[in-house]
Motif scaffolding. Structure first.
Motif, mmCIF file in Angstrom:
data_model
loop_
_atom_site.group_PDB
_atom_site.id
_atom_site.type_symbol
_atom_site.label_atom_id
_atom_site.label_comp_id
_atom_site.label_asym_id
_atom_site.label_seq_id
_atom_site.Cartn_x
_atom_site.Cartn_y
_atom_site.Cartn_z
ATOM 1 N N ASN A 167 0.784 -1.246 0.000
ATOM 2 C CA ASN A 167 0.000 0.000 0.000
ATOM 3 C C ASN A 167 0.813 1.291 0.000
ATOM 4 O O ASN A 167 0.272 2.364 0.225
ATOM 5 N N LYS A 225 0.728 3.950 -6.568
ATOM 6 C CA LYS A 225 0.553 3.024 -5.452
ATOM 7 C C LYS A 225 0.819 1.590 -5.908
ATOM 8 O O LYS A 225 0.202 1.118 -6.869
ATOM 9 N N ASP A 262 2.688 -2.504 -4.533
ATOM 10 C CA ASP A 262 3.276 -3.324 -3.478
ATOM 11 C C ASP A 262 4.647 -3.826 -3.944
ATOM 12 O O ASP A 262 4.873 -4.010 -5.140
ATOM 13 N N ASP A 318 2.722 -2.645 6.384
ATOM 14 C CA ASP A 318 1.753 -1.731 5.779
ATOM 15 C C ASP A 318 2.385 -0.346 5.632
ATOM 16 O O ASP A 318 2.696 0.311 6.626
ATOM 17 N N THR A 349 0.967 2.259 4.026
ATOM 18 C CA THR A 349 -0.050 3.222 3.621
ATOM 19 C C THR A 349 0.383 4.638 3.990
ATOM 20 O O THR A 349 0.805 4.889 5.121
#
Lengths: 408, 426
Positions: free
Chosen positions: A28, A41, A43, A68, A70
Motif C-alpha cells: 500500500n 501506489k 506493493d 503496511d 499506507t
C-alpha cells in the motif's frame, strides 16, 4: 471428525507454505522508482534479499511478513555520492582517522543504503579501509580512490606529487572493481596541474569517472571544468568560499561556462559538507537550470552536526526549494547509480538487490540552514520510516514492522 | 595641510564615538546567548515553569522570567519548547577504534559519541567500562580528548576493559588497587566509577569491583549477565553491592542469563523495592538486548521506577529499538511517566549517581550545557528489543543543543538568520 480436521489443517498448512513465496511484502505504499518510471501506489515483494515483484495488489497471504506502508513513499535505497567513512583512531586526519565517521551511524536512519567514499583512501591504504570499515559495515560502501597514494592524510604528505601514481591507482581500481568506482582529485594547493592530469590519466586507464573535490585553490573553475570529461563529477558545486570561484556570478547568474560544462556532460554533485552548500548559489542555480545531479552529503565529523545533518535533510532542502518529490528521489537513487556506472543499484527492478527506503513526508514548520548559517523556512520534511538493506530491515523508526505489545 | 588636520579631527571624533558606542553595547549586551520564552525544567533548582536562560562566557548567567532581549548579543526564541540541562547519558560505549579482533575496547562495536549526543540533547556521556586500567589512556587520547561531548567513564575492573567476552573472564586481570589508583591518582575528573560486566562465574568479579570502589570511593555499576545458571540478584543487591552502586539493564528479559526484576506473573519482586530503598541505583541501559516491555511496563505500573534512564549506545543498539536517548525517554513518557520525572532521570539523578553534582543543572555559574526539546505530537511507535511495539502520541526531539555556551546542534535553524533577509542586507 478429528481426522477430517487434521486433513483440512494439513491441506491449509501446505497451501500456506506454498503460497508464502515472499519473505517480506511492503503493501500500500506509493512507489517511486524513477528507473522503471513507476510513480504510483504499488506493493513491493522481497525474497532472499532481492526484489521479486513490484505490482499492484500482491496478496498479503503470499508473504511471510507484511509491512503496511499506507501513506508512505517506497523508493530505492538512497545513494550518498560523497562521504568520508575511512574511520580509524588516528588523530586530526581523515584517512584511518577520527575526522571520518562510521557510515552505519548515519545511513539507515536517513534512508541511505549505499555511501560512496570520496577519496579518503589512496591505493596504498585502500586495503586497510576495506578490512577495517568496508567489510565490517552493513551499509554498502563504494569508493573513489584518491590519486594521492595514501589518500587524505593531511598536509603536506597528501600533496606529494611523487606519490600520485596513475598506474598504481588504475591497477587498484581494476583489482577492486566491485568497490572502487572512480578516481578523486582534491586537496592540492600547488599550481602544477600534474595531480589533476594524473587523476585523469588513471581515470582513462581504468575507464572510470573522476571526482573533483575541494581545496584546489590555484586551479580556476573554468580550467577544471574544461579538463573534465563527460561523466566526470564536480562536487561542492554550490560553495561560496574564497579558494574556488562560485558557479553563480555577482549578479546572481550562473556563469555561462558552467552551463556549457553541464551540457558537455560534467555532473554536478552537492557535496554539502560544512562549507559546500550556500542558498545564495544553490537557489539561482536551481532556477536557472543547474540542478545538482546528486545529493552527496560530504558526511564527516565537521558536517554531521551542522546545517548538513544527513542526506535526507539535503533532500528536504531541495524539496522546499521547489524540486518535485519524484525528482528529488531520482537524484538520490537512479541518477547516482548511473553516474557511478552501477546500473545494478538505485532501482526496484525485479531481481536486483532489495535496498529500499520507506519515507514519510512530514508537514509543519521547518527550517533548513546552509553553510553560511542562513536559513530557509519550509513546510515539508522527509523522515526515514523503514530502511531495508539486501532484504533485511535495518531501520524501523516507529516499529512499522513490529507486532503490537500484548502484555507479555 | 588644512585638509589633513580636518581628516585627523574627523578620525579622532570617529574613534571616540566608536569607543563610546562599543563600550555602551558591551555594557548593554552582557549576555552572549539568550534562550527566550521556553518552559524550563531544571529539577536540581526546582524550576518547572516558563523562564528565560541567559548564557555568558560559556556559563549559565541568569535563569529568570522576562530577561530583556536588549541585553543579549544573540536571542533564540524557544517558545513552545522545553529547556532543560544538557542531558546525561549514563551508559554508552564510546571507545571506538580498530584494534584487531577487538570487541568494545578500541573496537568497532563502540562508536564516536558526537554523532549521537547533540542531536538527542545529550551533552555528557558516561562510558560504561569499555576500557580498563591497561587501555584507558588510549581511550582518553583518541576519543575523550578529541570529542566535543563531555565524556566521563566507568573504569572496567578487568584491566583490558571489554577487549572481548573471553578476556573479561580473567580473574588475574581484575586488580582493585590498580583500578583505584588510576581513578584517584591519575584521572579523578574523568573516571567516576567502576564497571563489572559480562562475567560467566560467581560473585568474584562484582566483589573485586566493589573492593576497588571502596579503595577509590566511587560507585560500581554492574551488568549482571551472563551467568548460566543465573546468580541471585537479591544477593547482589542486599549482600554484595553498597548503597549508591548501580544495577544496569534493569528491564532486560533473558531469564536464562540473568534473573529478572519482574517475575513470570508480571509482579515486581519484593526485594527489588527493598533494594531501591537501600540505595541501589537502577539504570535502564537499553542497548540492543536489554529492554523488554514485559519488564518495564509492569514495573512502572507497580511503582518501581528506574533511577536513571540511559541508552547503552553502541553499534548493535543504535539502529534497533533503542535509537537514541530522546527515543528511550519517549518510551517512558509513553508508559505514563511525567516529563519532569523523565528529565530528573536524565539530568540530576545521573549527576548525583556519579558524584558530579556540578552537571545536569542550570545553576548560575555552571558550564552552559543546555537542551532545547520539542515534544512532538502525533502517532508514534516504540519498539523493545523483542520487536514488539507500544504506540504513543508524543515523542521528544532535540531542537537545539548548547555545550559550554556554544550551539552544537540546531535542527531547524532556530538560531540562524533567514536567507532572504541576509540577501536584502546586501
Amino acid at each position: 471428525m478429528r481426522i477430517v480436521l487434521s486433513i483440512l489443517l494439513f491441506i491449509s498448512t501446505s497451501l500456506c507454505v506454498h503460497a508464502q513465496q515472499y519473505d517480506l511484502l511492503i503493501k500500500n505504499g506509493h512507489v517511486i522508482d524513477p528507473k522503471n518510471k513507476i510513480d504510483t501506489k504499488m506493493d513491493v515483494a522481497i525474497t532472499e534479499g532481492k526484489i521479486s515483484k513490484v505490482a499492484k495488489d500482491i496478496p498479503a497471504t503470499h508473504s511471510k511478513k507484511v509491512v503496511d506502508a499506507t501513506g508512505l513513499l517506497v523508493t530505492p535505497g538512497f545513494i550518498d555520492m560523497h562521504t568520508h567513512v575511512f574511520v580509524g583512531s588516528k588523530p586530526d586526519i581523515f584517512a584511518d582517522g577520527i575526522y571520518s565517521v562510521s557510515p552505519d551511524d548515519f545511513s539507515f536512519k536517513s534512508g541511505v543504503t549505499t555511501v560512496v567514499d570520496a577519496g579518503t583512501s589512496g591505493w596504498r591504504n585502500f586495503p586497510t579501509f576495506k578490512s577495517n570499515v568496508i567489510d565490517k559495515s552493513q551499509t554498502r560502501i563504494l569508493a573513489f580512490l584518491n590519486i594521492a597514494g595514501s589518500g587524505m592524510i593531511g598536509n603536506p604528505d597528501q600533496e606529494d606529487v611523487n606519490d600520485m601514481n596513475a598506474q598504481m591507482t588504475a591497477l587498484s581500481v581494476q583489482k577492486y572493481s566491485d568497490i572502487i568506482v572512480g578516481i578523486k582529485i582534491g586537496h592540492y594547493e600547488g599550481k602544477d596541474w600534474a595531480p589533476f592530469d594524473r587523476a585523469l590519466e588513471a581515470g582513462n586507464m581504468a575507464n572510470v569517472p573522476m571526482l573533483v573535490e575541494c581545496h584546489l585553490p590555484h586551479y580556476s573553475l573554468e580550467d577544471q571544468l574544461n579538463k573534465m570529461r563527460p561523466g566526470d563529477i564536480i562536487t561542492h558545486s554550490f560553495e561560496k568560499i574564497t579558494e574556488r570561484e562560485s558557479v553563480v556570478d555577482d549578479q546572481g547568474k550562473v556563469r555561462p561556462f558552467v552551463l556549457e560544462a553541464k551540457k558537455k556532460g560534467v555532473l554536478f554533485d552537492v557535496g554539502h559538507g560544512g562549507f559546500g552548500f550556500w542558498f545564495s548559489e544553490a537557489m539561482p542555480s536551481l532556477q536557472q537550470g543547474l540542478a545538482p545531479n546528486t545529493f552527496g552529503s560530504d558526511l564527516h565529523r565537521f558536517s554531521m552536526n551542522s546545517g548538513m545533518k544527513n542526506m535526507l535533510n539535503i533532500m528536504s532542502k531541495y524539496l522546499n526549494m521547489g524540486m518535485e518529490v519524484p525528482d528529488v528521489i531520482q537524484h538520490a537513487t537512479w541518477n547516482a547509480a548511473q553516474s557511478l556506472k552501477r546500473n545494478d543499484l538505485g532501482s526496484l527492478t525485479e531481481g536486483s538487490v532489495a535496498d529500499i527506503a520507506v519515507i514519510s513526508i512530514l508537514t509543519g514548520n521547518y527550517g533548513f540552514i546552509d553553510a553560511g548559517g542562513n536559513k530557509i523556512n519550509g513546510t515539508r520534511k522527509f523522515e526515514s520510516e523503514l530502511t531495508i538493506r539486501a532484504g533485511k530491515i535495518v531501520w524501523d523508526l516507529n516499529g512499522l514492522s513490529a507486532k503490537n505489545f500484548k502484555g507479555n | 595641510m588644512k585638509k589633513l588636520q580636518l581628516n585627523k579631527l574627523l578620525l579622532t571624533t570617529l574613534a571616540v564615538c566608536l569607543i563610546i558606542f562599543c563600550s555602551g553595547s558591551v555594557y548593554a549586551q552582557e549576555i552572549d546567548l539568550l534562550l527566550k520564552g521556553g518552559h524550563v525544567i531544571d529539577p536540581r533548582n526546582q524550576i518547572n515553569s516558563k523562564m528565560d536562560v541567559a548564557i555568558t562566557n560559556g556559563k549559565i548567567y541568569q535563569v529568570a522570567p522576562n530577561i530583556s532581549p536588549q541585553k543579549a548579543k544573540t536571542v533564540v526564541d524557544v517558545t513552545g519548547y522545553y529547556v532543560t540541562p544538557g542531558l546525561i547519558d549514563m551508559h554508552v560505549h564510546a571507545f571506538q577504534g580498530n584494534a584487531p579482533d577487538a570487541y568494545i575496547a578500541n573496537g568497532f562495536t563502540s562508536l564516536s559519541p558526537d554523532g549521537f549526543t547533540f542531536r538527542a540533547g545529550v551533552t555528557t556521556v558516561v562510558d560504561a567500562g569499555s576500557s580498563g586500567w591497561r587501555n584507558f589512556r588510549d581511550f582518553k587520547k583518541q576519543t575523550i580528548d578529541r570529542s566535543q561531548t563531555r565524556i566521563l567513564a566507568l573504569l572496567n575492573i578487568v584491566g583490558t576493559g571489554m577487549a572481548s567476552r573471553f578476556e573479561e573472564q580473567d580473574n588475574n586481570d581484575m586488580n582493585p588497587q590498580q583500578t583505584a589508583y588510576m581513578i584517584n591518582r591519575l584521572f579523578p575528573e574523568i573516571l567516576v566509577g567502576i564497571k563489572s560486566a559480562h562475567y560467566w562465574g560467581d560473585f568474584t568479579q562484582v566483589d573485586r569491583a566493589v573492593e576497588a570502589g571502596k579503595l577509590a570511593n566511587v560507585p560500581v555499576m554492574v551488568d549482571f549477565g551472563e551467568h548460566n545458571p543465573t546468580n541471585s540478584i537479591e544477593d547482589l543487591f542486599m549482600k554484595h553491592l553498597r548503597p549508591g552502586d548501580m544495577f544496569t539493564h534493569t528491564f532486560a528479559y533473558g531469564p536464562a542469563n540473568r534473573e529478572t526484576v519482574v517475575d513470570e506473573n508480571l509482579k515486581v519482586k519484593p526485594f527489588v523495592f527493598e533494594a531501591q530503598k537501600r540505595g541501589i541505583i537502577f539504570d535502564v541501559g537499553h542497548g540492543g538486548g536489554a529492554f523488554s516491555w514485559r519488564q518495564a511496563i509492569p514495573a512502572i505500573q507497580q511503582g518501581f521506577l528506574p533511577n536513571v534512564i540511559s541508552t547503552d549506545l553502541h553499534t548493535d543498539s543504535m539502529n534497533g529499538g533503542m535509537k537514541d536517548l530522546c527515543n528511550v525517554m519517549s518510551k517512558f513518557l509513553t508508559m505514563g511517566m511525567s516529563l519532569q520525572d523523565v528529565i530528573i532521570r536524565t539530568t540530576v539523578n545521573p549527576a548525583n549517581a556519579i558524584n558530579k553534582p556540578q552537571y545536569g543543572n542550570l545553576s548560575v555559574g555552571t558550564e552552559a550545557d543546555v537542551a532545547v526539546l520539542n515534544l512532538r505530537k502525533g502517532d508514534f511507535g516504540f519498539m523493545d528489543i523483542r520487536k514488539t511495539k507500544l504506540k504513543g502520541t508524543q515523542k521528544l526531539e532535540a531542537e537545539l543543543t548548547v555545550r559550554a555556551g556554544k550551539i552544537v546542534w540546531d535542527l531547524n535553524g532556530i538560531s540562524a538568520p533567514a536567507w532572504e533577509t541576509e540577501l536584502q542586507k546586501k
